[in-house]
Design a protein around this motif. Structure first.
Motif, PDB file in Angstrom:
ATOM      1  N   GLY A 229      29.924  31.153 -83.418  1.00 15.68           N
ATOM      2  CA  GLY A 229      31.058  31.259 -82.508  1.00 15.68           C
ATOM      3  C   GLY A 229      31.296  32.673 -82.030  1.00 15.68           C
ATOM      4  O   GLY A 229      31.706  32.895 -80.883  1.00 15.68           O
ATOM      5  N   ALA A 230      31.034  33.668 -82.897  1.00 12.80           N
ATOM      6  CA  ALA A 230      31.173  35.061 -82.479  1.00 12.80           C
ATOM      7  C   ALA A 230      30.147  35.409 -81.407  1.00 12.80           C
ATOM      8  O   ALA A 230      30.447  36.148 -80.457  1.00 12.80           O
ATOM      9  CB  ALA A 230      31.017  35.972 -83.702  1.00 12.80           C
ATOM     10  N   ASN A 231      28.931  34.891 -81.549  1.00  9.38           N
ATOM     11  CA  ASN A 231      27.902  35.125 -80.538  1.00  9.38           C
ATOM     12  C   ASN A 231      28.289  34.502 -79.201  1.00  9.38           C
ATOM     13  O   ASN A 231      28.060  35.096 -78.131  1.00  9.38           O
ATOM     14  CB  ASN A 231      26.574  34.570 -81.027  1.00  9.38           C
ATOM     15  CG  ASN A 231      25.414  34.892 -80.102  1.00  9.38           C
ATOM     16  OD1 ASN A 231      25.162  34.185 -79.133  1.00  9.38           O
ATOM     17  ND2 ASN A 231      24.690  35.978 -80.405  1.00  9.38           N
ATOM     18  N   ILE A 232      28.906  33.327 -79.243  1.00  8.08           N
ATOM     19  CA  ILE A 232      29.338  32.650 -78.012  1.00  8.08           C
ATOM     20  C   ILE A 232      30.438  33.454 -77.324  1.00  8.08           C
ATOM     21  O   ILE A 232      30.423  33.645 -76.092  1.00  8.08           O
ATOM     22  CB  ILE A 232      29.801  31.226 -78.337  1.00  8.08           C
ATOM     23  CG1 ILE A 232      28.609  30.373 -78.794  1.00  8.08           C
ATOM     24  CG2 ILE A 232      30.486  30.586 -77.133  1.00  8.08           C
ATOM     25  CD1 ILE A 232      28.993  28.998 -79.304  1.00  8.08           C
ATOM     26  N   LEU A 233      31.416  33.941 -78.091  1.00 11.43           N
ATOM     27  CA  LEU A 233      32.490  34.733 -77.494  1.00 11.43           C
ATOM     28  C   LEU A 233      31.975  36.063 -76.946  1.00 11.43           C
ATOM     29  O   LEU A 233      32.467  36.551 -75.915  1.00 11.43           O
ATOM     30  CB  LEU A 233      33.589  34.979 -78.532  1.00 11.43           C
ATOM     31  CG  LEU A 233      34.399  33.750 -78.956  1.00 11.43           C
ATOM     32  CD1 LEU A 233      35.424  34.123 -80.019  1.00 11.43           C
ATOM     33  CD2 LEU A 233      35.086  33.105 -77.752  1.00 11.43           C
ATOM     34  N   ALA A 234      30.992  36.668 -77.604  1.00  5.19           N
ATOM     35  CA  ALA A 234      30.405  37.905 -77.086  1.00  5.19           C
ATOM     36  C   ALA A 234      29.714  37.662 -75.754  1.00  5.19           C
ATOM     37  O   ALA A 234      29.804  38.485 -74.828  1.00  5.19           O
ATOM     38  CB  ALA A 234      29.430  38.479 -78.111  1.00  5.19           C
TER      39      ALA A 234
ATOM     40  N   ASP B  26      40.692  40.163 -73.584  1.00  5.40           N
ATOM     41  CA  ASP B  26      41.431  41.389 -73.877  1.00  5.40           C
ATOM     42  C   ASP B  26      40.883  42.123 -75.088  1.00  5.40           C
ATOM     43  O   ASP B  26      40.898  43.351 -75.126  1.00  5.40           O
ATOM     44  CB  ASP B  26      42.910  41.071 -74.108  1.00  5.40           C
ATOM     45  CG  ASP B  26      43.552  40.444 -72.890  1.00  5.40           C
ATOM     46  OD1 ASP B  26      43.323  40.953 -71.784  1.00  5.40           O
ATOM     47  OD2 ASP B  26      44.280  39.442 -73.043  1.00  5.40           O
ATOM     48  N   ALA B  27      40.428  41.400 -76.092  1.00  4.46           N
ATOM     49  CA  ALA B  27      39.886  42.009 -77.304  1.00  4.46           C
ATOM     50  C   ALA B  27      39.097  40.939 -78.054  1.00  4.46           C
ATOM     51  O   ALA B  27      39.285  39.728 -77.837  1.00  4.46           O
ATOM     52  CB  ALA B  27      41.000  42.584 -78.183  1.00  4.46           C
ATOM     53  N   LEU B  28      38.216  41.398 -78.935  1.00  2.00           N
ATOM     54  CA  LEU B  28      37.373  40.482 -79.704  1.00  2.00           C
ATOM     55  C   LEU B  28      37.414  40.871 -81.179  1.00  2.00           C
ATOM     56  O   LEU B  28      37.277  42.058 -81.522  1.00  2.00           O
ATOM     57  CB  LEU B  28      35.920  40.509 -79.218  1.00  2.00           C
ATOM     58  CG  LEU B  28      35.601  39.849 -77.883  1.00  2.00           C
ATOM     59  CD1 LEU B  28      34.127  40.064 -77.549  1.00  2.00           C
ATOM     60  CD2 LEU B  28      35.918  38.365 -77.918  1.00  2.00           C
ATOM     61  N   ALA B  29      37.576  39.876 -82.037  1.00  2.00           N
ATOM     62  CA  ALA B  29      37.415  40.034 -83.484  1.00  2.00           C
ATOM     63  C   ALA B  29      36.236  39.152 -83.883  1.00  2.00           C
ATOM     64  O   ALA B  29      36.339  37.912 -83.855  1.00  2.00           O
ATOM     65  CB  ALA B  29      38.685  39.629 -84.226  1.00  2.00           C
ATOM     66  N   LEU B  30      35.114  39.777 -84.216  1.00  2.00           N
ATOM     67  CA  LEU B  30      33.872  39.062 -84.472  1.00  2.00           C
ATOM     68  C   LEU B  30      33.489  39.210 -85.940  1.00  2.00           C
ATOM     69  O   LEU B  30      33.421  40.319 -86.466  1.00  2.00           O
ATOM     70  CB  LEU B  30      32.743  39.608 -83.585  1.00  2.00           C
ATOM     71  CG  LEU B  30      33.035  39.650 -82.074  1.00  2.00           C
ATOM     72  CD1 LEU B  30      31.849  40.252 -81.324  1.00  2.00           C
ATOM     73  CD2 LEU B  30      33.370  38.263 -81.552  1.00  2.00           C
ATOM     74  N   VAL B  31      33.227  38.079 -86.582  1.00  2.00           N
ATOM     75  CA  VAL B  31      32.850  38.047 -87.995  1.00  2.00           C
ATOM     76  C   VAL B  31      31.397  37.597 -88.098  1.00  2.00           C
ATOM     77  O   VAL B  31      31.031  36.528 -87.595  1.00  2.00           O
ATOM     78  CB  VAL B  31      33.765  37.100 -88.798  1.00  2.00           C
ATOM     79  CG1 VAL B  31      33.356  37.082 -90.276  1.00  2.00           C
ATOM     80  CG2 VAL B  31      35.228  37.513 -88.648  1.00  2.00           C
ATOM     81  N   ASN B  32      30.561  38.410 -88.722  1.00  2.00           N
ATOM     82  CA  ASN B  32      29.141  38.098 -88.939  1.00  2.00           C
ATOM     83  C   ASN B  32      28.437  37.761 -87.618  1.00  2.00           C
ATOM     84  O   ASN B  32      27.707  36.764 -87.505  1.00  2.00           O
ATOM     85  CB  ASN B  32      28.976  36.931 -89.929  1.00  2.00           C
ATOM     86  CG  ASN B  32      29.499  37.276 -91.309  1.00  2.00           C
ATOM     87  OD1 ASN B  32      29.527  38.443 -91.707  1.00  2.00           O
ATOM     88  ND2 ASN B  32      29.920  36.259 -92.043  1.00  2.00           N
ATOM     89  N   CYS B  33      28.656  38.605 -86.641  1.00  2.31           N
ATOM     90  CA  CYS B  33      28.093  38.350 -85.315  1.00  2.31           C
ATOM     91  C   CYS B  33      26.664  38.893 -85.222  1.00  2.31           C
ATOM     92  O   CYS B  33      26.354  39.971 -85.730  1.00  2.31           O
ATOM     93  CB  CYS B  33      28.971  39.001 -84.243  1.00  2.31           C
ATOM     94  SG  CYS B  33      28.412  38.698 -82.549  1.00  2.31           S
ATOM     95  N   THR B  34      25.804  38.123 -84.537  1.00  7.85           N
ATOM     96  CA  THR B  34      24.414  38.501 -84.300  1.00  7.85           C
ATOM     97  C   THR B  34      24.227  38.780 -82.807  1.00  7.85           C
ATOM     98  O   THR B  34      24.654  37.995 -81.966  1.00  7.85           O
ATOM     99  CB  THR B  34      23.466  37.371 -84.739  1.00  7.85           C
ATOM    100  OG1 THR B  34      23.688  37.104 -86.120  1.00  7.85           O
ATOM    101  CG2 THR B  34      22.024  37.760 -84.545  1.00  7.85           C
ATOM    102  N   SER B  35      23.581  39.901 -82.503  1.00  8.89           N
ATOM    103  CA  SER B  35      23.409  40.280 -81.100  1.00  8.89           C
ATOM    104  C   SER B  35      21.980  40.098 -80.607  1.00  8.89           C
ATOM    105  O   SER B  35      21.737  40.172 -79.406  1.00  8.89           O
ATOM    106  CB  SER B  35      23.819  41.750 -80.902  1.00  8.89           C
ATOM    107  OG  SER B  35      22.997  42.601 -81.693  1.00  8.89           O
ATOM    108  N   ASN B  36      21.032  39.852 -81.507  1.00 10.46           N
ATOM    109  CA  ASN B  36      19.641  39.693 -81.081  1.00 10.46           C
ATOM    110  C   ASN B  36      19.184  38.262 -81.283  1.00 10.46           C
ATOM    111  O   ASN B  36      19.917  37.415 -81.818  1.00 10.46           O
ATOM    112  CB  ASN B  36      18.737  40.667 -81.847  1.00 10.46           C
ATOM    113  CG  ASN B  36      19.015  40.631 -83.344  1.00 10.46           C
ATOM    114  OD1 ASN B  36      19.641  39.698 -83.837  1.00 10.46           O
ATOM    115  ND2 ASN B  36      18.561  41.639 -84.059  1.00 10.46           N
ATOM    116  N   GLN B  37      17.970  37.982 -80.869  1.00 10.10           N
ATOM    117  CA  GLN B  37      17.442  36.631 -81.019  1.00 10.10           C
ATOM    118  C   GLN B  37      16.969  36.407 -82.452  1.00 10.10           C
ATOM    119  O   GLN B  37      16.861  37.337 -83.250  1.00 10.10           O
ATOM    120  CB  GLN B  37      16.283  36.419 -80.042  1.00 10.10           C
ATOM    121  CG  GLN B  37      15.101  37.341 -80.245  1.00 10.10           C
ATOM    122  CD  GLN B  37      14.030  37.143 -79.193  1.00 10.10           C
ATOM    123  OE1 GLN B  37      14.212  36.383 -78.253  1.00 10.10           O
ATOM    124  NE2 GLN B  37      12.904  37.840 -79.342  1.00 10.10           N
TER     125      GLN B  37
END
Length: 433
Positions: A236-241, A252-263
């Motif tokens: 879900g954090a990846n989707i919001l990013a 307005d702002a993001l709180a991301l927990v255990n977010c992955t930015s790469n494939q």
């Protein structure tokens, strides 16, 4: 001789012993009476042939004490006086203890007592949420609304294997109550991931991660939300990013927990493919269950919190649709890189990047932090936990509240950037918590 020698030892005649220890029944002639003198000593020692001495009591009641006891017994024989004495004693005790009389006990009965701030962590549907079906370009999705829609919006998105129920213990936490009084939370569920959802059709094409992010636009239009604060975990954090990159003005702002930015890497891709195939063919197997526990808690989850781990194991085994989860896993493992960097295009909104020290996604959050602008990102690693929302809700709630205060949502602050539109009307909202 009464003693004889045998093999170097001595023995004594039994006749001699018998005569020395037995009282004669008649007077024997020629027997010395002095030879029976030891008999008295033995009998005196063993109390043989002597009258028993009467034992005297240790305490002897004096005539005065006996008289007093008789008078007391005579007084207590009257039942009327006894009850009056007992009632007087009870009255005195009641007056001393400050307890109300029996007739007014109804006034202090514990009636209508409710647990206002539940501390036990469990999955339930009693969090004050209203479930709404929202139509999108890839079918309907379920959104759970918690709070007053006229207030600023917080939009959440869940991780693999769970749905919006995983956010309820956190948002119902004691320290989050003040925040909920000033915000409205919209819990978005991925297609087919809500509890009790039927299996998706075989010809259903599950949306990709970018298409799942695009579905948020339909949610904003349905509820009339102009912008929101994102709160995502894992997938879900990846989707919001991704949504913040595509629509930066709506976040307005993001709180991301255990977010992955790469494939996904080769090892992750292989594990997830095996899990997806097992879910479609055999359902929730032990291998898939262990992987989900590792994905959420990391290692040694049973040692840190046995009850919480058992609760999630039971939830994964009984409340998750295996077919729908396999489709969501396929979409997540086939994700593309966010394509962000400090020197190129990156997320423009403030980001609170959170992970747990025991989480298997610590390196992913470090990679994401290196691709964000330092002035608009904060990286936090919470010690002694893997699933931060469940294991350390107090620390996360404090960090989230301070993060919002830093963005202008604190005490006596004006929410300059977050505007909520209801029926085409947009208003600035003053947040106090």
């Amino acid at each position: 001789m009464h003693r004889c020698s045998l093999n170097g030892g001595f023995y004594m005649s039994m006749e001699y012993l018998y005569e020395r220890t037995t009282l004669p029944t008649k007077k024997r002639i020629g027997v010395d009476r002095r030879s029976y003198a030891p008999i008295k000593k033995y009998k005196k020692i063993f109390n043989i042939g002597y009258a028993r001495k009467r034992l005297e009591p240790l305490f002897v009641a004096s005539p005065l004490n006996v008289t007093c006891m008789e008078e007391i017994n005579e007084v207590n024989t009257d039942p009327v006086e006894t009850s009056s004495n007992m009632s007087s004693m009870n009255a005195e005790e009641t007056a001393l203890l400050g307890v109300l009389s029996g007739d007014s006990m109804d006034d202090i009965e514990l009636k209508n007592i409710q647990l206002q701030f539940p501390s036990s962590q469990r999955f339930n549907g009693d969090g004050g949420c209203t479930e709404v079906r929202v139509r999108t370009d890839h079918g309907d999705i379920m959104v759970a609304v918690q709070g007053d829609r006229a207030k600023p919006a917080i939009l959440t998105y869940h991780d693999l294997g769970v749905n919006y129920f995983c956010f309820q213990p956190f948002f119902n936490f004691v320290d989050m109550r003040a925040l909920l009084e000033n915000f409205c939370v919209y819990h978005v569920n991925a297609p087919g991931q809500e509890e009790g959802a039927p299996s998706l059709p075989e010809d259903y094409i599950y949306p990709t991660m970018d298409e799942l992010a695009n579905q948020i636009n339909y949610v904003l239009v349905h509820f009339g939300i102009k912008s929101f604060i994102g709160f995502g975990v894992g997938a879900g954090a990846n989707i919001l990013a991704r949504f913040s990159l595509a629509q930066p003005k709506k976040v307005d702002a993001l709180a991301l927990v255990n977010c992955t930015s790469n494939q996904a890497g080769w090892i992750e891709w292989a594990y997830q493919k095996m899990n997806s195939r097992s879910l479609r063919t055999r359902g929730m197997t032990q291998a898939v269950l262990d992987y989900l526990m590792w994905h959420h808690f990391g290692r040694y989850s049973e040692e840190r919190n046995r009850d919480l781990s058992q609760m999630y194991r039971n939830y994964f085994s009984r409340n998750v649709n295996p077919t729908n989860l396999s489709l969501f896993i396929d979409a997540y493992v086939q994700r593309t890189d966010l394509g962000i960097g400090r020197d190129t295009d990156t997320i423009k909104v403030p980001v609170l990047n959170i992970t747990g020290a025991m989480s298997p996604h610590v390196d992913d959050t470090v990679t994401l932090n290196g691709r964000l602008h330092p002035s608009k990102s904060t990286w936090m690693k919470i010690s002694d936990c893997g699933m931060v929302l469940e294991e350390q809700p107090g620390k996360i709630s404090e960090a989230f509240r301070l993060f919002l205060q830093g963005e202008g949502y604190g005490r006596n602050g004006i929410a300059d950037s977050c505007s909520v539109g209801v029926a085409g009307c947009y208003a600035k909202t003053k947040i106090v918590f």
